[in-house]
Design an enzyme around this catalytic site. Structure first.
Site, PDB file in Angstrom:
ATOM      1  N   SER A 229     -19.421  -7.124 -11.665  1.00  0.00           N
ATOM      2  CA  SER A 229     -18.799  -7.526 -12.840  1.00  0.00           C
ATOM      3  C   SER A 229     -19.635  -8.927 -13.321  1.00  0.00           C
ATOM      4  O   SER A 229     -20.948  -8.789 -13.310  1.00  0.00           O
ATOM      5  CB  SER A 229     -17.376  -7.808 -12.842  1.00  0.00           C
ATOM      6  OG  SER A 229     -16.936  -8.102 -14.316  1.00  0.00           O
ATOM      7  N   ASP A 445     -17.108   2.699 -17.909  1.00  0.00           N
ATOM      8  CA  ASP A 445     -16.532   1.253 -17.708  1.00  0.00           C
ATOM      9  C   ASP A 445     -16.353   0.404 -19.194  1.00  0.00           C
ATOM     10  O   ASP A 445     -17.364   0.396 -19.981  1.00  0.00           O
ATOM     11  CB  ASP A 445     -17.196   0.432 -16.824  1.00  0.00           C
ATOM     12  CG  ASP A 445     -16.916  -0.862 -16.320  1.00  0.00           C
ATOM     13  OD1 ASP A 445     -15.788  -1.258 -17.088  1.00  0.00           O
ATOM     14  OD2 ASP A 445     -17.622  -1.579 -15.611  1.00  0.00           O
ATOM     15  N   HIS A 474     -13.375   0.018 -13.600  1.00  0.00           N
ATOM     16  CA  HIS A 474     -14.205  -1.056 -13.272  1.00  0.00           C
ATOM     17  C   HIS A 474     -14.502  -1.013 -11.901  1.00  0.00           C
ATOM     18  O   HIS A 474     -13.638  -0.697 -11.069  1.00  0.00           O
ATOM     19  CB  HIS A 474     -13.657  -2.276 -13.762  1.00  0.00           C
ATOM     20  CG  HIS A 474     -14.438  -3.722 -14.015  1.00  0.00           C
ATOM     21  ND1 HIS A 474     -15.822  -3.531 -14.574  1.00  0.00           N
ATOM     22  CD2 HIS A 474     -14.275  -4.783 -13.651  1.00  0.00           C
ATOM     23  CE1 HIS A 474     -16.502  -4.641 -14.537  1.00  0.00           C
ATOM     24  NE2 HIS A 474     -15.442  -5.666 -13.848  1.00  0.00           N
TER      25      HIS A 474
END
Length: 523
Positions: A229, A445, A474
């Site tokens: 991320s 995502d 995610h």
């Protein structure tokens, strides 16, 4: 944007870490600071040399933890490497492999920005998908500057931050909008008042420089890195600033490097709306279990009624629209959240509200997480200063994507009145010496839409990219999917990128247990 927990051992070892030294850190203002200056580059090189000479004094973290804890000293301002310093908290899960298997250290970052990294090596080592990697590498975690035990920043009293319910993120009058801007201005000023001169140095480029100092302190000539991320943007900035110091780098769930941060957050809004729709369809397919509606539209209408009720009277006195929106936003991050979160809602509808209240209010993002998240976002890049633009953009998005438009705006609104200068973002791209990087991305995502991975793939020449078709959650490499896991292993263990671009199938969506609707009970 996911918080992590801290172990008791870390707290025992790190409670007294605070800024040291006495150098000045510069004068605040509105002028933008360049993404990289010659003085900062020289300071980073000097700090790394010093760290290599000093190394890390590893100690047991305590509380029967298998982790080892240490401190790496870095400058607050890399342009003034002899000035004030802070300690970066690091930990190590030693490799369990043979001498022939070992390949050095693998630095991990779980995302955020603002997430601490203390438990990440241990949680990684315990997952079967990382068994081969754990045998080959010492797993290294760290709290980024401003986070956890690394000179934590603060913007408001933690007790005040934890109070619920918070104001509804969706404005219902012009007065609501004005109050939101006022709260954001007060919050931004609170960051400055409570954190001081350190605040302007909580950003991605300085954290990337800290990573290079950690590399040197570990005794590694080149860095192995796994970032998730926000950790992908941190890794991409590191690869741009220190291309010759990278050995292997895996970037999973990629932040778009071309539009940090205002447009990046705006891009999340339609992506979350799409993911929200997938979840509603899933709930409808399992109406026999949850009894929340037989179609996606019915599920959506039921949720609107829940929000309206929470607006009139917060559930349990604590869970209002803000808390519920945050809860359901986190539901979208992982398929693993779908069954427990939907069950909590279903039980509430059956007259048992405790589970929903606990989920909506029991795990709010910590004050430090929120403060560090805000500081990095606001410092990294310029933001619009016109309040009317923020409201206009949110209103337009809300018309088509009502699930998260105003909530997203509220989370980032302090950047409209940030009291520190913002940087010009680092121009992320391949520079001489950067080896092939592996990118991993779920196609659907919402937190980091696939367009970001495609953009980084273009910018990092010779990179490889694994795309998981149709997968909406995610993080791709942290869950069982042999098509993904085997290729990530191959890259980290052997440097194998023979298949530059690979498409993998998504695993099945979760199936709830065939439970009947809970018996009604008095509220």
């Amino acid at each position: 944007m996911m918080a992590a927990t801290l172990t008791g051992g870390w707290a025992a070892q790190r409670a007294d870490i605070r800024p040291e030294g006495g150098g000045k850190t510069g004068k605040a203002g509105r002028t933008q600071k360049a993404g990289e200056t010659a003085a900062e580059a020289r300071g980073a090189e000097l700090a790394a040399r010093r760290a290599a000479e000093k190394g890390i004094d590893w100690k047991d973290c305590g509380n029967d933890s298998p982790l080892q804890c240490g401190i790496v000293t870095v400058p607050v301002d890399y342009a003034e490497p002899d000035g004030r310093t802070i300690g970066i908290a690091v930990d190590r899960y030693p490799s369990g492999g043979t001498k022939e298997q070992r390949q050095g250290s693998l630095l991990l970052n779980p995302g955020g920005p603002g997430a601490p990294g203390g438990d990440v090596p241990l949680s990684t080592a315990r997952k079967p998908v990382w068994k081969k990697v754990t045998a080959a590498y010492d797993l290294i975690g760290f709290d980024p500057r401003g986070v956890g035990f690394s000179a934590p920043v603060s913007c408001v009293d933690p007790q005040q931050h934890a109070k619920a319910p918070r104001p509804d993120p969706v404005p219902h009058s012009e007065a609501d909008k004005q109050q939101a801007h006022e709260r954001a201005r007060n919050y931004a000023q609170g960051c400055k008042d409570r954190t001081g001169d350190l605040l302007r140095h909580i950003d991605t480029p300085d954290t990337a420089r800290d990573m290079d100092v950690i590399r040197a302190a570990l005794g590694e000539k080149k860095l192995n890195y796994l970032g998730y991320s926000y950790g992908t943007y941190l890794g991409a900035v590191y690869g741009t600033l220190f291309p010759g110091h990278v050995r292997r780098m895996v970037l999973d769930s990629v932040v778009n490097p071309s539009n940090v941060w205002y447009e990046n957050h705006r891009a999340q809004v339609p992506a979350f709306e799409r993911r929200f729709g997938e979840w509603k369809e899933w709930v409808a397919r399992h109406d026999g279990t949850f009894h929340l509606g037989g179609t996606a539209d019915e599920v959506g209408e039921r949720l609107e009624k829940l929000m309206a009720q929470a607006r009139r009277e917060p559930i349990g006195g604590k869970a209002g629209p803000y808390e519920l929106t945050q809860m359901f936003m986190m539901t979208m991050y992982s398929d693993g959240n779908w069954v427990p979160d939907t069950t909590a809602w279903s039980e509430y509808e059956a007259g048992r509200p405790d589970g929903l209240v606990e989920k909506a209010t029991g795990g709010p993002m910590s004050e430090n997480f929120t403060a560090a998240y805000t500081a990095v976002d606001c410092n990294d890049a310029p933001w619009p200063r016109d309040p009317e633009r923020w409201d206009r953009d949110a209103e337009r998005q809300h018309e088509r994507h009502p699930f998260l438009a105003w909530f997203s705006q509220r989370m980032n609104l302090p950047c409209a009145s940030w009291p520190e200068p913002s940087r010009t973002p680092v121009d992320v791209r391949t520079r001489e010496g950067l080896p092939p990087v592996l990118i991993v991305q779920n196609e659907g995502d919402a937190a980091t839409p696939v367009e970001g991975a495609a953009e980084l793939h273009r910018r990092f020449r010779d990179s490889g990219m694994i795309t998981v078709r149709g997968e909406g959650q995610h993080i791709a490499s942290d869950t069982p999917n042999p098509c993904v896991n085997s290729r990530v292993d191959g890259y980290l263990l052997r440097g194998d990128l023979a298949d530059r671009d690979v498409s993998c199938a998504a695993p099945p969506q979760p199936e709830p247990p065939g439970a009947h609707r809970p018996a009604a009970a008095g509220r």
